[in-house]
Write a protein that holds these residues in place. Sequence first.
Motif, PDB file in Angstrom:
ATOM      1  N   GLU A  25       0.858  -1.186   0.000  1.00  0.00           N
ATOM      2  CA  GLU A  25       0.000   0.000   0.000  1.00  0.00           C
ATOM      3  C   GLU A  25       0.890   1.230   0.000  1.00  0.00           C
ATOM      4  N   ASP A  27      -0.208   4.414   0.470  1.00  0.00           N
ATOM      5  CA  ASP A  27      -0.739   5.445   1.356  1.00  0.00           C
ATOM      6  C   ASP A  27      -0.332   5.086   2.785  1.00  0.00           C
ATOM      7  N   VAL A  30      -3.160   4.473   5.394  1.00  0.00           N
ATOM      8  CA  VAL A  30      -3.868   3.211   5.167  1.00  0.00           C
ATOM      9  C   VAL A  30      -2.984   2.039   5.581  1.00  0.00           C
ATOM     10  N   ASP A  71      -3.044  -2.940  -2.735  1.00  0.00           N
ATOM     11  CA  ASP A  71      -3.894  -1.904  -3.303  1.00  0.00           C
ATOM     12  C   ASP A  71      -3.755  -1.959  -4.829  1.00  0.00           C
ATOM     13  N   TRP A  72      -4.838  -1.748  -5.542  1.00  0.00           N
ATOM     14  CA  TRP A  72      -4.807  -1.780  -7.003  1.00  0.00           C
ATOM     15  C   TRP A  72      -3.917  -0.672  -7.544  1.00  0.00           C
ATOM     16  N   ARG A  73      -4.126   0.548  -7.041  1.00  0.00           N
ATOM     17  CA  ARG A  73      -3.369   1.696  -7.541  1.00  0.00           C
ATOM     18  C   ARG A  73      -2.213   2.008  -6.596  1.00  0.00           C
ATOM     19  N   LEU A  74      -1.030   1.743  -7.065  1.00  0.00           N
ATOM     20  CA  LEU A  74       0.173   2.042  -6.286  1.00  0.00           C
ATOM     21  C   LEU A  74       0.900   3.196  -6.955  1.00  0.00           C
ATOM     22  N   ASN A  79       1.164  -1.928 -10.747  1.00  0.00           N
ATOM     23  CA  ASN A  79      -0.105  -1.926 -10.026  1.00  0.00           C
ATOM     24  C   ASN A  79      -0.141  -3.125  -9.076  1.00  0.00           C
ATOM     25  N   GLY A  80      -1.186  -3.187  -8.275  1.00  0.00           N
ATOM     26  CA  GLY A  80      -1.290  -4.237  -7.273  1.00  0.00           C
ATOM     27  C   GLY A  80      -1.305  -5.639  -7.854  1.00  0.00           C
ATOM     28  N   VAL A  99      -7.195  -4.708  -3.309  1.00  0.00           N
ATOM     29  CA  VAL A  99      -8.130  -3.826  -2.630  1.00  0.00           C
ATOM     30  C   VAL A  99      -8.284  -2.607  -3.524  1.00  0.00           C
ATOM     31  N   THR A 100      -9.534  -2.266  -3.830  1.00  0.00           N
ATOM     32  CA  THR A 100      -9.760  -1.192  -4.790  1.00  0.00           C
ATOM     33  C   THR A 100     -11.035  -0.418  -4.495  1.00  0.00           C
ATOM     34  N   LYS A 121     -13.059  -1.040  -1.435  1.00  0.00           N
ATOM     35  CA  LYS A 121     -12.989   0.009  -0.416  1.00  0.00           C
ATOM     36  C   LYS A 121     -14.375   0.641  -0.296  1.00  0.00           C
TER      37      LYS A 121
END
Length: 136
Positions: A25, A27, A30, A71-74, A79-80, A99-100, A121
Amino acid sequence: AGDEHATQPPRSLAALSGKVVVVVEDDAEVMDAMRTLLTGWRCRCIAAGDAEGVIAQLDAEGLRPDAIIADWRLGGPHNGLQVIEQLQQRYGTSLATLVTGEHDPAGFGLPAHGTIDVLRKPLRARELSDWLLQAP
């Protein structure tokens, strides 16, 4: 009354004790929240913003993940899904989820063999624990 065994009671969170759970992840807030939740369940949480960070920690401690959450968007170039595939190839871990916040995972390019789950999410603690309890 022959169906008293038809539904199994949910497995206790105690079954998660000692499980090595990877969180990828980007973030920091998170990631910290996930680490707090997982360690509260007595999981061994290995968290980083990319595959390289996770691999460095796992290898330094001689660990193999029981489950991968990405996470899908890294923020980096991958990507995840790519991160999960890299970690699965290296460690053979079967239980993995993206996780998206996306509503339609059809464009994610998930493998047809269906070994990667998708959790949406906002992720609730119960959803995550139910998913993790599938780990062998």
